[in-house]
Write an enzyme that holds these catalytic residues in place. Structure first.
Site, mmCIF file in Angstrom:
data_model
loop_
_atom_site.group_PDB
_atom_site.id
_atom_site.type_symbol
_atom_site.label_atom_id
_atom_site.label_comp_id
_atom_site.label_asym_id
_atom_site.label_seq_id
_atom_site.Cartn_x
_atom_site.Cartn_y
_atom_site.Cartn_z
ATOM 1 N N ARG A 1 35.783 13.730 -23.875
ATOM 2 C CA ARG A 1 36.699 13.301 -22.822
ATOM 3 C C ARG A 1 36.583 11.786 -22.613
ATOM 4 N NH1 ARG A 1 34.682 17.307 -18.216
ATOM 5 N NH2 ARG A 1 32.758 16.814 -19.311
ATOM 6 N N LYS B 1 30.916 11.406 -17.955
ATOM 7 C CA LYS B 1 29.544 11.891 -17.788
ATOM 8 C C LYS B 1 28.669 10.835 -17.119
ATOM 9 C CE LYS B 1 28.562 15.614 -19.187
ATOM 10 N NZ LYS B 1 28.858 16.899 -18.464
ATOM 11 N N TYR C 1 30.987 11.546 -12.937
ATOM 12 C CA TYR C 1 30.064 12.649 -12.611
ATOM 13 C C TYR C 1 28.648 12.114 -12.718
ATOM 14 C CZ TYR C 1 33.765 16.187 -13.249
ATOM 15 O OH TYR C 1 34.898 16.941 -13.135
ATOM 16 N N HIS D 1 25.548 14.154 -11.000
ATOM 17 C CA HIS D 1 24.591 15.280 -10.937
ATOM 18 C C HIS D 1 23.158 14.757 -10.843
ATOM 19 C CE1 HIS D 1 27.741 18.227 -11.610
ATOM 20 N NE2 HIS D 1 28.196 17.484 -12.597
ATOM 21 N N GLU E 1 31.333 14.847 -8.368
ATOM 22 C CA GLU E 1 31.038 16.226 -7.964
ATOM 23 C C GLU E 1 30.781 16.390 -6.470
ATOM 24 O OE1 GLU E 1 29.060 14.385 -9.880
ATOM 25 O OE2 GLU E 1 27.021 14.454 -9.099
ATOM 26 N N ASP F 1 26.033 27.204 -16.652
ATOM 27 C CA ASP F 1 25.557 25.873 -16.235
ATOM 28 C C ASP F 1 24.706 25.956 -14.976
ATOM 29 O OD1 ASP F 1 27.738 26.514 -14.654
ATOM 30 O OD2 ASP F 1 28.430 24.456 -14.477
HETATM 31 N N1 LIG Z 1 30.424 26.692 -18.409
HETATM 32 C C1 LIG Z 1 31.246 25.724 -18.034
HETATM 33 O O1 LIG Z 1 31.693 24.915 -18.828
HETATM 34 C C2 LIG Z 1 31.687 25.648 -16.592
HETATM 35 C C3 LIG Z 1 32.780 24.867 -16.221
HETATM 36 C C4 LIG Z 1 33.187 24.858 -14.879
HETATM 37 C C5 LIG Z 1 32.480 25.625 -13.934
HETATM 38 N N2 LIG Z 1 31.392 26.349 -14.343
HETATM 39 C C6 LIG Z 1 30.613 27.211 -13.426
HETATM 40 O O2 LIG Z 1 31.340 28.366 -13.091
HETATM 41 C C7 LIG Z 1 30.788 28.920 -11.892
HETATM 42 C C8 LIG Z 1 31.898 29.271 -10.915
HETATM 43 O O3 LIG Z 1 32.510 28.064 -10.465
HETATM 44 P P1 LIG Z 1 33.738 28.077 -9.443
HETATM 45 O O4 LIG Z 1 34.267 26.687 -9.423
HETATM 46 O O5 LIG Z 1 34.644 29.210 -9.728
HETATM 47 O O6 LIG Z 1 32.967 28.362 -8.067
HETATM 48 P P2 LIG Z 1 33.647 28.943 -6.724
HETATM 49 O O7 LIG Z 1 32.714 28.579 -5.622
HETATM 50 O O8 LIG Z 1 35.080 28.545 -6.636
HETATM 51 O O9 LIG Z 1 33.629 30.533 -6.928
HETATM 52 C C9 LIG Z 1 32.438 31.282 -6.981
HETATM 53 C C10 LIG Z 1 32.747 32.655 -6.414
HETATM 54 O O10 LIG Z 1 31.623 33.496 -6.664
HETATM 55 C C11 LIG Z 1 31.579 34.410 -5.585
HETATM 56 N N3 LIG Z 1 30.280 35.096 -5.585
HETATM 57 C C12 LIG Z 1 29.082 34.660 -5.177
HETATM 58 N N4 LIG Z 1 28.156 35.626 -5.374
HETATM 59 C C13 LIG Z 1 28.795 36.699 -5.918
HETATM 60 C C14 LIG Z 1 28.393 37.988 -6.335
HETATM 61 N N5 LIG Z 1 27.124 38.405 -6.244
HETATM 62 N N6 LIG Z 1 29.348 38.822 -6.844
HETATM 63 C C15 LIG Z 1 30.620 38.423 -6.941
HETATM 64 N N7 LIG Z 1 31.062 37.221 -6.554
HETATM 65 C C16 LIG Z 1 30.161 36.373 -6.045
HETATM 66 C C17 LIG Z 1 31.872 33.556 -4.371
HETATM 67 O O11 LIG Z 1 32.272 34.349 -3.245
HETATM 68 C C18 LIG Z 1 32.993 32.676 -4.901
HETATM 69 O O12 LIG Z 1 34.286 33.213 -4.611
HETATM 70 C C19 LIG Z 1 29.829 27.840 -11.375
HETATM 71 O O13 LIG Z 1 28.512 28.177 -11.765
HETATM 72 C C20 LIG Z 1 30.275 26.594 -12.092
HETATM 73 O O14 LIG Z 1 29.243 25.640 -12.198
HETATM 74 C C21 LIG Z 1 30.993 26.364 -15.642
#
Ligand SMILES: NC(=O)c1ccc[n+]([C@@H]2O[C@H](COP(=O)([O-])OP(=O)(O)OC[C@H]3O[C@@H](n4cnc5c(N)ncnc54)[C@H](O)[C@@H]3O)[C@@H](O)[C@H]2O)c1
Length: 372
Positions: free
Chosen positions: A15, A75, A94, A96, A118, A270
């Protein structure tokens, strides 16, 4: 203001901090934009696109850092970049910082002012500069999951939408936030039979109101998860408990209750992952198998679609970048408490409480810093 954008040097990062369109907007407002040669290539933007936007191309990152008043990146600055930051320079990217004491100490030592994407907030309590990457990762999850479901990739050999006479794949999405909602939308759009689990009743009500006819939702309990995964072809992990490691919602033992060749896509990797058997993988080698179940656990999913991710991130950062350029960081942060929430470091002082708590460093109130 002189706004500089160096090429990203973190491994596997394609990016870029500024799109040609963002550069054009800044130039139109009388700012000078300096781009390191080749900075946009990974996202499909060549030097000519930036020159056409009115930006100036320079040969090295050193020139960008030496010239610019504000550095816009993607980053966190790497060690060699941190050495080039100087007192009074503004860094917008970002960061972190909480798990990264080395970077934090280098930023403090540099004397720069650093605003972290963030931690910038919005009026709905959201994180507007994180959301675009969650949208990308969410929409990508069923795409990579459906590829993994193909027989040659170790999957069950099930087509997401089925065909006339053959039912669709069953997809369970755990977590109905930004990632989960976008994942469910795409999986449903591919024709899959989708159920979203969440623990927040307001969120389930929202999903029901908006997407009621397109996918189902259910309250998330250990029992509901155990039942649903037995018939699932794909499970997408999308939970987040802010500030905490992801809870483990599927144990290794439970894999034996799933259909052989079913796929787990752990987007929450992550934050440590929400399946016991998840371990972070890379785009070069994204999938692996445990007890007959395929796992996809890439920690920086948006990198796979760098062009879309760059443009999505640029759309979200641009208004803030322009406000910082127009008013200077102090006035911009005084005018906008959500941008002020992004202030992490200023002139050798830490200004973000959670980072200070995590690293045991004294924190100065950001409100005091902008008033000074
Ligand atoms: N791998 C990647 O490249 C990448 C990229 C972007 C985001 N992420 C990760 O994805 C994850 C989700 O991010 P997001 O932006 O959707 O967060 P978000 O806060 O919008 O959504 C998280 C949801 O999880 C729910 N939740 C919490 N505990 C739960 C459980 N036990 N059962 C069911 N639901 C539950 C919450 O109520 C919430 O609605 C984060 O860990 C974020 O860091 C990873």
């Amino acid at each position: 203001m002189k706004i500089g954008c160096p090429k990203e040097i973190k491994p596997q990062e394609f990016r870029v901090g500024m799109t040609p369109n963002a550069a054009q907007e800044a130039v139109a407002r009388g700012h000078e934009v300096i781009i390191e040669t080749g900075a946009g290539l990974g996202s499909g933007f060549d030097n000519d696109a930036y020159v056409a936007a009115g930006a100036r191309i320079v040969d090295t990152a050193e020139e960008v850092f030496a010239t610019a008043d504000m550095i816009v990146k993607v980053k966190e600055p790497q060690a060699v970049e941190r050495k080039m930051l100087r007192e009074g320079q503004l860094l917008f990217t970002y960061l972190h910082l909480a798990p990264d004491p080395e970077q934090t100490h280098d930023l403090l030592a540099s004397g720069c002012t650093a605003i972290a994407y963030e931690t910038v907030t919005d009026s709905n309590g959201g994180l507007p500069l994180l959301a675009p990457m969650s949208e990308v990762a969410g929409r990508l999850a069923p795409q990579v999951g459906s590829w993994t479901l193909q027989k040659a990739n170790g999957g069950r050999g099930v087509l997401m939408g089925g065909v006339p006479g053959v039912g669709p794949a069953k997809v369970v999405v755990i977590g109905g936030g930004v990632v989960g909602t976008h994942a469910a939308q795409v999986a449903a759009g591919m024709g899959a039979d989708v159920t979203v689990l969440d623990r927040s009743l307001p969120r389930l009500r929202y999903l029901d109101d908006v997407f009621g006819g397109r996918f189902k939702n259910q309250y998330s309990t250990a029992g509901a998860t155990a039942e649903l995964i037995q018939s699932a072809d794909m499970v997408i992990g999308a939970v987040l408990i802010p500030g905490a490691a992801a809870p483990k919602l599927i144990t290794r033992e439970q894999l034996s209750t799933m259909k052989p060749g079913a796929v787990l896509v752990d987007v929450a990797i992550d934050q440590g992952g929400c399946f016991e058997t998840s371990k972070a993988t890379t785009h070069a080698d994204p999938i692996y198998e445990v007890d007959g179940i395929m796992h996809y656990c890439v920690a920086n999913m948006p990198g796979a679609v760098a062009r879309t991710s760059t443009i999505a991130l640029g759309n979200a950062t641009m208004p803030f970048m322009l406000a910082l350029a127009e008013k200077g960081w102090k006035q911009a942060c005084q005018d906008d408490p959500h941008l002020l929430a992004g202030l992490n470091v200023h002139a050798g002082q830490l200004t973000y409480y959670a980072v200070g708590k995590a690293l045991g460093i004294d924190v100065v109130s950001p409100a005091m810093v902008v008033k000074a």
